[in-house]
Scaffold this motif. Structure first.
Motif, PDB file in Angstrom:
ATOM      1  N   ALA A 119       0.817  -1.219   0.000  1.00 56.00           N
ATOM      2  CA  ALA A 119       0.000   0.000   0.000  1.00 56.00           C
ATOM      3  C   ALA A 119       0.852   1.271   0.000  1.00 56.00           C
ATOM      4  CB  ALA A 119      -0.930  -0.004   1.212  1.00 56.00           C
ATOM      5  N   GLY A 120       2.167   1.127   0.083  1.00 47.91           N
ATOM      6  CA  GLY A 120       3.049   2.286   0.023  1.00 47.91           C
ATOM      7  C   GLY A 120       3.261   2.984   1.353  1.00 47.91           C
ATOM      8  N   PHE A 121       3.077   2.268   2.457  1.00 42.85           N
ATOM      9  CA  PHE A 121       3.291   2.835   3.785  1.00 42.85           C
ATOM     10  C   PHE A 121       4.669   2.470   4.311  1.00 42.85           C
ATOM     11  CE2 PHE A 121      -1.322   3.078   3.873  1.00 42.85           C
ATOM     12  CZ  PHE A 121      -1.578   4.187   4.663  1.00 42.85           C
ATOM     13  N   ARG A 122       5.357   3.451   4.881  1.00 42.45           N
ATOM     14  CA  ARG A 122       6.498   3.177   5.740  1.00 42.45           C
ATOM     15  C   ARG A 122       6.013   3.145   7.185  1.00 42.45           C
ATOM     16  NH1 ARG A 122       9.971   7.816   5.426  1.00 42.45           N
ATOM     17  NH2 ARG A 122       8.134   8.857   4.573  1.00 42.45           N
ATOM     18  N   GLY A 123       6.734   2.458   8.038  1.00 42.92           N
ATOM     19  CA  GLY A 123       6.344   2.386   9.432  1.00 42.92           C
ATOM     20  C   GLY A 123       7.162   3.309  10.306  1.00 42.92           C
ATOM     21  N   SER A 124       6.591   3.649  11.459  1.00 41.13           N
ATOM     22  CA  SER A 124       7.329   4.282  12.549  1.00 41.13           C
ATOM     23  C   SER A 124       7.342   3.256  13.667  1.00 41.13           C
ATOM     24  CB  SER A 124       6.656   5.573  13.004  1.00 41.13           C
ATOM     25  OG  SER A 124       6.675   6.548  11.984  1.00 41.13           O
ATOM     26  N   VAL A 125       8.468   2.599  13.852  1.00 45.58           N
ATOM     27  CA  VAL A 125       8.530   1.440  14.733  1.00 45.58           C
ATOM     28  C   VAL A 125       8.566   1.882  16.187  1.00 45.58           C
ATOM     29  CG1 VAL A 125       9.822  -0.616  15.376  1.00 45.58           C
ATOM     30  CG2 VAL A 125       9.711   0.091  12.972  1.00 45.58           C
ATOM     31  N   SER A 126       7.564   1.462  16.931  1.00 46.94           N
ATOM     32  CA  SER A 126       7.548   1.627  18.385  1.00 46.94           C
ATOM     33  C   SER A 126       8.371   0.474  18.950  1.00 46.94           C
ATOM     34  CB  SER A 126       6.102   1.599  18.890  1.00 46.94           C
ATOM     35  OG  SER A 126       6.060   1.668  20.284  1.00 46.94           O
ATOM     36  N   LEU A 127       9.629   0.752  19.230  1.00 50.57           N
ATOM     37  CA  LEU A 127      10.643  -0.292  19.383  1.00 50.57           C
ATOM     38  C   LEU A 127      11.048  -0.499  20.833  1.00 50.57           C
ATOM     39  CD1 LEU A 127      12.747  -2.172  17.944  1.00 50.57           C
ATOM     40  CD2 LEU A 127      14.288  -0.193  17.972  1.00 50.57           C
ATOM     41  N   ASN A 128      10.926  -1.732  21.312  1.00 47.57           N
ATOM     42  CA  ASN A 128      11.677  -2.113  22.506  1.00 47.57           C
ATOM     43  C   ASN A 128      13.120  -2.270  22.053  1.00 47.57           C
ATOM     44  OD1 ASN A 128       9.101  -4.337  23.803  1.00 47.57           O
ATOM     45  ND2 ASN A 128       9.403  -2.185  24.192  1.00 47.57           N
TER      46      ASN A 128
ATOM     47  N   PHE B 143      11.328   4.730  16.815  1.00 52.95           N
ATOM     48  CA  PHE B 143      11.258   5.499  18.049  1.00 52.95           C
ATOM     49  C   PHE B 143      11.176   4.520  19.221  1.00 52.95           C
ATOM     50  CE2 PHE B 143       6.751   5.162  16.837  1.00 52.95           C
ATOM     51  CZ  PHE B 143       6.083   4.971  18.041  1.00 52.95           C
ATOM     52  N   SER B 144      11.322   5.031  20.440  1.00 54.16           N
ATOM     53  CA  SER B 144      11.516   4.135  21.579  1.00 54.16           C
ATOM     54  C   SER B 144      10.210   3.782  22.278  1.00 54.16           C
ATOM     55  CB  SER B 144      12.473   4.757  22.593  1.00 54.16           C
ATOM     56  OG  SER B 144      12.628   3.880  23.711  1.00 54.16           O
ATOM     57  N   HIS B 145      10.093   2.492  22.583  1.00 49.07           N
ATOM     58  CA  HIS B 145       9.026   1.974  23.434  1.00 49.07           C
ATOM     59  C   HIS B 145       9.675   1.324  24.664  1.00 49.07           C
ATOM     60  CE1 HIS B 145       5.109   0.829  24.568  1.00 49.07           C
ATOM     61  NE2 HIS B 145       4.975  -0.305  23.917  1.00 49.07           N
TER      62      HIS B 145
ATOM     63  N   LEU C  73      16.869   9.493  17.590  1.00 47.27           N
ATOM     64  CA  LEU C  73      15.605   9.111  18.215  1.00 47.27           C
ATOM     65  C   LEU C  73      14.735  10.349  18.380  1.00 47.27           C
ATOM     66  CD1 LEU C  73      14.131   6.682  19.546  1.00 47.27           C
ATOM     67  CD2 LEU C  73      15.044   7.487  21.717  1.00 47.27           C
ATOM     68  N   SER C  74      13.567  10.351  17.728  1.00 49.91           N
ATOM     69  CA  SER C  74      12.688  11.519  17.749  1.00 49.91           C
ATOM     70  C   SER C  74      11.451  11.333  18.609  1.00 49.91           C
ATOM     71  CB  SER C  74      12.249  11.871  16.319  1.00 49.91           C
ATOM     72  OG  SER C  74      13.350  12.246  15.532  1.00 49.91           O
ATOM     73  N   GLY C  75      10.956  10.091  18.732  1.00 45.01           N
ATOM     74  CA  GLY C  75       9.683   9.863  19.395  1.00 45.01           C
ATOM     75  C   GLY C  75       9.776   8.924  20.577  1.00 45.01           C
ATOM     76  N   TRP C  76       8.728   8.929  21.397  1.00 41.89           N
ATOM     77  CA  TRP C  76       8.727   8.133  22.633  1.00 41.89           C
ATOM     78  C   TRP C  76       7.329   7.614  22.944  1.00 41.89           C
ATOM     79  CZ3 TRP C  76      13.095   6.856  25.204  1.00 41.89           C
ATOM     80  CH2 TRP C  76      12.942   6.195  26.430  1.00 41.89           C
ATOM     81  N   LEU C  77       7.264   6.334  23.273  1.00 46.48           N
ATOM     82  CA  LEU C  77       6.065   5.710  23.828  1.00 46.48           C
ATOM     83  C   LEU C  77       6.547   4.861  24.993  1.00 46.48           C
ATOM     84  CD1 LEU C  77       2.958   5.057  23.521  1.00 46.48           C
ATOM     85  CD2 LEU C  77       3.678   3.057  22.200  1.00 46.48           C
ATOM     86  N   SER C  78       6.211   5.249  26.206  1.00 50.49           N
ATOM     87  CA  SER C  78       6.733   4.549  27.375  1.00 50.49           C
ATOM     88  C   SER C  78       6.246   3.103  27.397  1.00 50.49           C
ATOM     89  CB  SER C  78       6.292   5.260  28.657  1.00 50.49           C
ATOM     90  OG  SER C  78       6.945   6.496  28.794  1.00 50.49           O
ATOM     91  N   PRO C  79       7.069   2.178  27.916  1.00 52.20           N
ATOM     92  CA  PRO C  79       6.644   0.774  27.971  1.00 52.20           C
ATOM     93  C   PRO C  79       5.364   0.628  28.768  1.00 52.20           C
ATOM     94  CG  PRO C  79       8.617   1.152  29.305  1.00 52.20           C
ATOM     95  CD  PRO C  79       8.412   2.387  28.487  1.00 52.20           C
ATOM     96  N   ALA C  80       4.365   0.028  28.133  1.00 53.90           N
ATOM     97  CA  ALA C  80       3.037  -0.141  28.733  1.00 53.90           C
ATOM     98  C   ALA C  80       2.445   1.192  29.162  1.00 53.90           C
ATOM     99  CB  ALA C  80       3.082  -1.109  29.918  1.00 53.90           C
ATOM    100  N   LEU C  81       2.878   2.285  28.503  1.00 54.04           N
ATOM    101  CA  LEU C  81       2.392   3.640  28.793  1.00 54.04           C
ATOM    102  C   LEU C  81       2.622   4.026  30.255  1.00 54.04           C
ATOM    103  CD1 LEU C  81      -0.921   3.571  26.736  1.00 54.04           C
ATOM    104  CD2 LEU C  81       1.360   4.259  25.999  1.00 54.04           C
ATOM    105  N   SER C  82       3.690   3.517  30.848  1.00 55.46           N
ATOM    106  CA  SER C  82       4.025   3.867  32.231  1.00 55.46           C
ATOM    107  C   SER C  82       4.752   5.209  32.245  1.00 55.46           C
ATOM    108  CB  SER C  82       4.893   2.775  32.858  1.00 55.46           C
ATOM    109  OG  SER C  82       6.056   2.520  32.078  1.00 55.46           O
ATOM    110  N   ASN C  83       4.392   6.062  33.198  1.00 46.00           N
ATOM    111  CA  ASN C  83       4.954   7.410  33.298  1.00 46.00           C
ATOM    112  C   ASN C  83       5.198   7.775  34.757  1.00 46.00           C
ATOM    113  OD1 ASN C  83       4.618   9.743  30.806  1.00 46.00           O
ATOM    114  ND2 ASN C  83       3.888   7.680  30.424  1.00 46.00           N
ATOM    115  N   ASN C  84       6.047   8.768  34.953  1.00 48.61           N
ATOM    116  CA  ASN C  84       6.179   9.462  36.221  1.00 48.61           C
ATOM    117  C   ASN C  84       5.873  10.934  35.982  1.00 48.61           C
ATOM    118  OD1 ASN C  84       7.176   7.311  38.069  1.00 48.61           O
ATOM    119  ND2 ASN C  84       8.869   7.243  36.605  1.00 48.61           N
ATOM    120  N   LEU C  85       5.755  11.714  37.036  1.00 47.05           N
ATOM    121  CA  LEU C  85       5.396  13.123  36.883  1.00 47.05           C
ATOM    122  C   LEU C  85       6.462  13.916  36.133  1.00 47.05           C
ATOM    123  CD1 LEU C  85       3.818  13.857  40.389  1.00 47.05           C
ATOM    124  CD2 LEU C  85       2.635  13.608  38.199  1.00 47.05           C
TER     125      LEU C  85
END
Length: 306
Positions: A86-95, A117-119, A154-166
């Protein structure tokens, strides 16, 4: 009722659609569509976290472990083929540990000019309860690992299991991360309030996420394909006024199952069949937004808040 400051985490301000400056995507596209395959590694016996356990069953949970491992053995190839066609490139949410476990997957993604980007390091290690220094080390490790194995910043971030701190968003901006996927509050990129530097939220999606679709809502594959098309149609129509963003988050162990791949592939062909859509990556959306819309949006938000 009086306003309680503790009820608002304070990461972003409110501004409605009709008070925002217009976002114009390249070639006047109405909508930017990006795909975020979560390419992950789940440890069989990770260090314990007092807040959350990765496996719902007692160890050895060979059922859950092997099911997720399916994505790294067979599922990613079907998913990648559908995206290629379909002509899509991916943005890999990568461990990022996957760079060591399965370098062949990384090589195939890099060959196609996919973004990484980082997961987090592993999807079984959460940042809940970590100190700022511990979380900072995860960010630095991710930056260096992605650079070492792919040559990319590295430009993007998705925390593992969406875990965050303040302090998570402040640390991301401090280390030059451009966008976070941990916020789900909008269909356009939005400035995030951080102590120094700049950070934006990138529209991600729980509703379009195949984990929610298949594991939580138990929808069949044809329904998922229709959901993707309906999401696209609505955001494309709204993009007549100001450019919108649609994300399709994926997990190869789910969407890459043989009986699920064709409805997904057909939905991608449907999107790609339109000439007013920008098929792109998270990084490219972020860069275009920073260069063309960030200042105007930040000023509009300040005016609306005042």
């Amino acid at each position: 009722m009086s306003y309680d400051a503790q009820s608002d985490i304070g990461l972003y301000d409110f501004i409605p659609y009709n008070r925002r400056p217009k976002i114009i995507w390249p070639n006047s596209a109405k909508i930017a569509v990006w795909i975020a395959p979560n390419i992950e590694f789940y440890e069989y016996a990770p260090p314990p976290n007092p807040t959350r356990t990765p496996w719902s069953r007692p160890l050895p949970d060979i059922l859950a472990y092997s099911h997720r491992d399916y994505g790294n053995r067979a599922g990613w190839q079907r998913m990648m083929k559908a995206m290629d066609e379909a002509g899509f490139r991916g943005s890999v949410s990568l461990n990022v540990a996957l760079c060591e476990h399965h370098p062949e997957i990384i090589e195939e993604c890099a060959k196609r000019d996919w973004e990484f980007f980082s997961h987090g390091i592993y999807n079984t290690r959460y940042v809940y309860g970590m100190s700022q220094e511990q979380e900072r080390e995860i960010i630095l490790d991710s930056i260096e690992t992605v650079r070492k194995h792919t040559g990319q910043k590295l430009s993007g971030w998705l925390s593992p299991a969406l875990s965050n701190n303040l302090w998570t968003m402040d640390l991301l901006a401090e280390h030059g991360i451009e966008y976070t996927c941990d916020l789900f509050h909008d269909d356009q990129p939005m400035p995030v309030k951080v102590k120094q530097g700049k950070l934006i939220s990138m529209p991600y999606s729980l509703d379009m996420n195949d984990v929610i679709v298949y594991n939580s809502n138990l929808y069949p594959p044809r329904h998922y394909g229709e959901m993707i098309k309906r999401q696209f149609d609505q955001l494309r129509a709204e993009g007549e006024t100001s450019g919108t963003v649609m994300c399709i988050p994926l997990h190869p162990y789910l969407v890459g199952q043989p009986h699920r791949i064709e409805p997904f592939a057909e939905a991608l062909r449907y999107i790609a069949g339109h000439d007013d859509v920008w098929l792109t990556t998270g990084r490219e959306i972020a860069q275009h937004f920073y260069e063309n819309s960030y200042d105007a949006m930040a000023n509009a938000i300040r005016a609306a808040s005042a």
